[in-house]
Design a protein around this motif. Structure first.
Motif, PDB file in Angstrom:
ATOM      1  N   ALA A   1       6.994  -2.302 -30.563  1.00 42.55           N
ATOM      2  CA  ALA A   1       8.110  -3.341 -31.174  1.00 42.55           C
ATOM      3  C   ALA A   1       7.691  -3.470 -32.608  1.00 42.55           C
ATOM      4  CB  ALA A   1       8.100  -4.543 -30.414  1.00 42.55           C
ATOM      5  N   SER A   2       8.678  -3.832 -33.490  1.00 40.81           N
ATOM      6  CA  SER A   2       8.759  -4.286 -34.757  1.00 40.81           C
ATOM      7  C   SER A   2       8.074  -5.479 -34.989  1.00 40.81           C
ATOM      8  CB  SER A   2      10.067  -4.459 -35.255  1.00 40.81           C
ATOM      9  OG  SER A   2      10.614  -5.471 -34.787  1.00 40.81           O
ATOM     10  N   VAL A   3       7.523  -5.846 -36.193  1.00 43.71           N
ATOM     11  CA  VAL A   3       6.870  -7.084 -36.313  1.00 43.71           C
ATOM     12  C   VAL A   3       7.435  -8.526 -35.993  1.00 43.71           C
ATOM     13  CG1 VAL A   3       5.315  -8.433 -37.985  1.00 43.71           C
ATOM     14  CG2 VAL A   3       5.366  -6.072 -38.111  1.00 43.71           C
ATOM     15  N   PRO A   4       8.763  -8.540 -36.445  1.00 40.93           N
ATOM     16  CA  PRO A   4       9.494  -9.890 -36.011  1.00 40.93           C
ATOM     17  C   PRO A   4       9.722  -9.825 -34.466  1.00 40.93           C
ATOM     18  CG  PRO A   4      10.464  -8.767 -37.894  1.00 40.93           C
ATOM     19  CD  PRO A   4       9.380  -7.669 -37.335  1.00 40.93           C
ATOM     20  N   THR A   5       9.955  -8.717 -33.970  1.00 43.45           N
ATOM     21  CA  THR A   5      10.190  -8.793 -32.334  1.00 43.45           C
ATOM     22  C   THR A   5       9.103  -9.175 -31.665  1.00 43.45           C
ATOM     23  OG1 THR A   5      12.159  -7.277 -32.760  1.00 43.45           O
ATOM     24  CG2 THR A   5      11.202  -7.687 -30.374  1.00 43.45           C
ATOM     25  N   ALA A   6       7.897  -8.729 -32.300  1.00 44.70           N
ATOM     26  CA  ALA A   6       6.739  -8.960 -31.387  1.00 44.70           C
ATOM     27  C   ALA A   6       6.384 -10.287 -31.717  1.00 44.70           C
ATOM     28  CB  ALA A   6       5.595  -8.035 -31.964  1.00 44.70           C
ATOM     29  N   GLN A   7       6.581 -10.790 -32.656  1.00 43.59           N
ATOM     30  CA  GLN A   7       6.292 -12.217 -33.040  1.00 43.59           C
ATOM     31  C   GLN A   7       6.976 -13.204 -32.289  1.00 43.59           C
ATOM     32  OE1 GLN A   7       6.379 -11.997 -37.134  1.00 43.59           O
ATOM     33  NE2 GLN A   7       4.351 -11.921 -37.670  1.00 43.59           N
ATOM     34  N   LEU A   8       8.426 -13.055 -32.436  1.00 39.13           N
ATOM     35  CA  LEU A   8       9.486 -13.763 -31.621  1.00 39.13           C
ATOM     36  C   LEU A   8       9.384 -13.819 -30.215  1.00 39.13           C
ATOM     37  CD1 LEU A   8      11.389 -15.866 -31.962  1.00 39.13           C
ATOM     38  CD2 LEU A   8      13.204 -13.986 -32.481  1.00 39.13           C
ATOM     39  N   TYR A   9       9.359 -12.426 -29.487  1.00 38.47           N
ATOM     40  CA  TYR A   9       9.618 -12.439 -28.042  1.00 38.47           C
ATOM     41  C   TYR A   9       8.209 -12.396 -27.491  1.00 38.47           C
ATOM     42  CZ  TYR A   9      14.551 -12.429 -29.638  1.00 38.47           C
ATOM     43  OH  TYR A   9      15.590 -12.735 -30.013  1.00 38.47           O
ATOM     44  N   LEU A  10       7.327 -11.424 -27.844  1.00 34.23           N
ATOM     45  CA  LEU A  10       6.442 -10.845 -27.111  1.00 34.23           C
ATOM     46  C   LEU A  10       4.907 -11.785 -27.154  1.00 34.23           C
ATOM     47  CD1 LEU A  10       6.826  -6.738 -27.821  1.00 34.23           C
ATOM     48  CD2 LEU A  10       7.814  -8.423 -25.925  1.00 34.23           C
ATOM     49  N   ALA A  11       4.644 -12.107 -28.423  1.00 35.14           N
ATOM     50  CA  ALA A  11       3.501 -12.713 -28.366  1.00 35.14           C
ATOM     51  C   ALA A  11       3.264 -13.919 -27.670  1.00 35.14           C
ATOM     52  CB  ALA A  11       3.312 -13.336 -29.897  1.00 35.14           C
ATOM     53  N   ALA A  12       3.942 -14.527 -27.238  1.00 34.92           N
ATOM     54  CA  ALA A  12       3.788 -15.829 -26.295  1.00 34.92           C
ATOM     55  C   ALA A  12       4.341 -15.292 -24.641  1.00 34.92           C
ATOM     56  CB  ALA A  12       4.828 -16.821 -26.676  1.00 34.92           C
ATOM     57  N   GLN A  13       4.931 -14.349 -24.645  1.00 37.50           N
ATOM     58  CA  GLN A  13       5.343 -14.058 -23.246  1.00 37.50           C
ATOM     59  C   GLN A  13       4.393 -13.086 -22.683  1.00 37.50           C
ATOM     60  OE1 GLN A  13       7.583 -15.830 -22.044  1.00 37.50           O
ATOM     61  NE2 GLN A  13       8.613 -16.648 -23.813  1.00 37.50           N
ATOM     62  N   LEU A  14       4.007 -12.194 -23.373  1.00 29.88           N
ATOM     63  CA  LEU A  14       3.250 -10.930 -22.613  1.00 29.88           C
ATOM     64  C   LEU A  14       1.890 -11.496 -21.833  1.00 29.88           C
ATOM     65  CD1 LEU A  14       3.153  -7.916 -24.965  1.00 29.88           C
ATOM     66  CD2 LEU A  14       4.690  -8.274 -22.992  1.00 29.88           C
ATOM     67  N   PRO A  15       1.228 -12.535 -22.240  1.00 32.42           N
ATOM     68  CA  PRO A  15       0.145 -13.312 -21.292  1.00 32.42           C
ATOM     69  C   PRO A  15       0.848 -13.580 -20.079  1.00 32.42           C
ATOM     70  CG  PRO A  15      -0.268 -13.988 -23.653  1.00 32.42           C
ATOM     71  CD  PRO A  15       1.240 -13.195 -23.571  1.00 32.42           C
ATOM     72  N   ARG A  16       2.044 -14.142 -20.134  1.00 32.09           N
ATOM     73  CA  ARG A  16       2.262 -14.716 -18.710  1.00 32.09           C
ATOM     74  C   ARG A  16       2.675 -13.548 -18.022  1.00 32.09           C
ATOM     75  NH1 ARG A  16       7.844 -16.636 -19.928  1.00 32.09           N
ATOM     76  NH2 ARG A  16       7.923 -16.845 -17.714  1.00 32.09           N
ATOM     77  N   LEU A  17       3.261 -12.321 -18.492  1.00 33.63           N
ATOM     78  CA  LEU A  17       3.416 -11.235 -17.757  1.00 33.63           C
ATOM     79  C   LEU A  17       2.149 -10.712 -17.170  1.00 33.63           C
ATOM     80  CD1 LEU A  17       5.067  -8.654 -16.491  1.00 33.63           C
ATOM     81  CD2 LEU A  17       4.797  -7.746 -18.984  1.00 33.63           C
ATOM     82  N   ALA A  18       1.200 -10.670 -17.968  1.00 36.01           N
ATOM     83  CA  ALA A  18      -0.396 -10.110 -17.506  1.00 36.01           C
ATOM     84  C   ALA A  18      -0.781 -11.228 -16.478  1.00 36.01           C
ATOM     85  CB  ALA A  18      -1.173 -10.278 -18.672  1.00 36.01           C
ATOM     86  N   GLN A  19      -0.720 -12.299 -16.583  1.00 37.61           N
ATOM     87  CA  GLN A  19      -1.022 -13.256 -15.299  1.00 37.61           C
ATOM     88  C   GLN A  19      -0.362 -13.080 -14.193  1.00 37.61           C
ATOM     89  OE1 GLN A  19      -0.463 -16.901 -17.571  1.00 37.61           O
ATOM     90  NE2 GLN A  19      -2.390 -16.893 -18.356  1.00 37.61           N
ATOM     91  N   ARG A  20       1.024 -12.815 -14.464  1.00 33.94           N
ATOM     92  CA  ARG A  20       1.742 -12.678 -13.293  1.00 33.94           C
ATOM     93  C   ARG A  20       1.386 -11.199 -12.309  1.00 33.94           C
ATOM     94  NH1 ARG A  20       8.036 -12.708 -14.011  1.00 33.94           N
ATOM     95  NH2 ARG A  20       7.455 -14.986 -14.430  1.00 33.94           N
ATOM     96  N   HIS A  21       1.086 -10.413 -13.312  1.00 34.54           N
ATOM     97  CA  HIS A  21       0.655  -8.878 -12.550  1.00 34.54           C
ATOM     98  C   HIS A  21      -0.743  -8.533 -13.067  1.00 34.54           C
ATOM     99  CE1 HIS A  21       4.835  -8.763 -10.785  1.00 34.54           C
ATOM    100  NE2 HIS A  21       5.190  -8.861 -12.020  1.00 34.54           N
ATOM    101  N   PRO A  22      -1.733  -9.114 -12.270  1.00 28.67           N
ATOM    102  CA  PRO A  22      -3.234  -8.707 -12.724  1.00 28.67           C
ATOM    103  C   PRO A  22      -3.375  -7.252 -12.978  1.00 28.67           C
ATOM    104  CG  PRO A  22      -3.033 -10.607 -11.078  1.00 28.67           C
ATOM    105  CD  PRO A  22      -1.659  -9.853 -11.274  1.00 28.67           C
ATOM    106  N   LYS A  23      -2.718  -6.545 -12.295  1.00 34.46           N
ATOM    107  CA  LYS A  23      -3.159  -5.077 -12.332  1.00 34.46           C
ATOM    108  C   LYS A  23      -2.455  -4.257 -13.233  1.00 34.46           C
ATOM    109  CE  LYS A  23      -4.510  -4.513  -7.598  1.00 34.46           C
ATOM    110  NZ  LYS A  23      -4.394  -4.030  -5.975  1.00 34.46           N
ATOM    111  N   LEU A  24      -1.811  -4.837 -14.181  1.00 34.07           N
ATOM    112  CA  LEU A  24      -1.161  -4.074 -15.146  1.00 34.07           C
ATOM    113  C   LEU A  24      -1.816  -4.218 -16.542  1.00 34.07           C
ATOM    114  CD1 LEU A  24       2.881  -5.459 -15.650  1.00 34.07           C
ATOM    115  CD2 LEU A  24       1.987  -3.316 -14.983  1.00 34.07           C
ATOM    116  N   GLN A  25      -1.986  -3.023 -17.136  1.00 33.89           N
ATOM    117  CA  GLN A  25      -2.838  -3.073 -18.427  1.00 33.89           C
ATOM    118  C   GLN A  25      -1.729  -2.688 -19.742  1.00 33.89           C
ATOM    119  OE1 GLN A  25      -5.264   0.209 -18.734  1.00 33.89           O
ATOM    120  NE2 GLN A  25      -6.083  -0.195 -20.632  1.00 33.89           N
ATOM    121  N   LEU A  26      -1.315  -3.994 -20.223  1.00 34.70           N
ATOM    122  CA  LEU A  26      -0.193  -4.022 -21.225  1.00 34.70           C
ATOM    123  C   LEU A  26      -0.816  -3.500 -22.570  1.00 34.70           C
ATOM    124  CD1 LEU A  26       1.335  -7.318 -20.411  1.00 34.70           C
ATOM    125  CD2 LEU A  26       2.045  -5.009 -19.685  1.00 34.70           C
ATOM    126  N   GLN A  27      -0.324  -2.497 -23.223  1.00 33.67           N
ATOM    127  CA  GLN A  27      -0.662  -2.126 -24.653  1.00 33.67           C
ATOM    128  C   GLN A  27       0.294  -2.454 -25.508  1.00 33.67           C
ATOM    129  OE1 GLN A  27      -2.399   2.000 -24.597  1.00 33.67           O
ATOM    130  NE2 GLN A  27      -4.030   1.299 -23.201  1.00 33.67           N
TER     131      GLN A  27
END
Length: 304
Positions: free
Chosen positions: A98-124
């Motif tokens: 993702a681009s820098v603004p998209t990562a900052q606005l949408y992903l930075a706060a949300q991806l930890p929630r996704l990782a907590q919901r699915h512990p077997k996912l390895q997000l990069q």
């Protein structure tokens, strides 16, 4: 009722050109394949295959039966795959770019929630504003923000949200410099530009009118966070996606300027190779991101 296993053996014999070849592929004795096909014919009371020591050909009835049997097996496989995809726990590596603004606005706060919901996912997550070739570089998902439509690349494209680009400034700046009441008045104001050569803003009125204006260049930055902080610090007027500056607007650090006008709309699209979307981990990530952006500020126009 027909036995589904008999259909599998019959279709394999037809596709492999004989009982022996079908048995080898399926890992069963040739005699078993031959016997089950014979029982199938007996149950149907019809000859499906002409077979001798030297030939193996379908009868007209057998040809029709094979077409329907093949279709039934495809539907059976699709039904099984559908259930397995739904019950499979998302796991494994999911590579996102993702681009820098998209990562900052949408992903930075949300991806930890996704990782907590699915512990077997390895997000990069790879944050970069360069063009990324998903297939060649092995990415599963790209989030791309753009003004013009993306080219037809053969990849799956899913529009997640469409945001209005609004004009904003700090209350302190507007108090000191005055609030413009028409686009033409922006020439009297300091502009915070997205690039050194982007000195002309094309504005659109909500009723369809258009205006081009050139504010005084006070600062330029090709990074939205820098422009957001500069506007909040009172350096001038900036054009920013509404979702990106929503918190600052809510908190009163920024105010809309010329609220009946906007500087276009930016679309955020999720892009991925076709087959990657079949993986449970990738599919779970796609649906999660779609939900996040659908709930984002100024998310009108998002597609689920």
């Amino acid at each position: 009722m027909l036995n589904l296993n008999d259909l599998i053996l019959f279709a394999a014999a037809v596709e492999d050109g004989g009982f022996a070849a079908a048995g080898r592929r399926l890992g069963v004795p040739k005699s078993t394949v031959s016997k089950r096909v014979a029982e199938l014919e007996a149950g149907l009371q019809a000859r499906l295959i002409h077979r001798t020591s030297r030939s193996f050909t379908l009868t007209d009835v057998g040809r029709d039966f094979y077409e329907h049997a093949r279709a039934a097996l495809i539907e059976t496989e699709a039904a099984e795959a559908s259930v397995r995809r739904r019950v499979a726990e998302p796991s494994g590596r999911v590579r996102i770019t993702a681009s820098v603004p998209t990562a900052q606005l949408y992903l930075a706060a949300q991806l930890p929630r996704l990782a907590q919901r699915h512990p077997k996912l390895q997000l990069q997550l790879d944050v970069s504003d360069r063009f990324v070739d998903l297939v060649q570089e092995g990415y599963d998902i790209a989030l791309r923000s753009h003004f013009a439509p993306l080219p037809d690349s053969g990849l799956v494209q899913r529009v997640l949200t469409v945001e209005t680009v609004v004009l904003v400034a700090s209350p302190g700046y507007l108090q000191a410099q005055g609030t413009p009441d028409a686009p033409a008045r922006l020439t009297e104001h300091d502009g915070l530009l997205s690039a050194a050569g982007a000195g002309v803003w094309t504005l659109q009125h909500r009723d369809g009118g258009q205006a081009q204006v050139a504010p005084r260049a006070r600062m330029s930055a090709n990074e939205s966070v820098a422009l957001l902080h500069a506007a909040s610090a009172g350096l001038g007027i900036a054009c920013l996606p509404q979702g990106f500056c929503a918190q600052a607007l809510d908190e009163g650090r920024l105010q809309r300027v010329l609220p009946d006008w906007h500087a276009g709309r930016v679309t955020t699209t999720l892009v991925m190779p076709h087959r990657r979307g079949l993986l449970p981990g990738v599919r779970a990530t796609v649906e999660f991101l779609a939900d996040c952006l659908r709930q984002a500020p100024d998310g009108a126009g998002a597609e689920g």
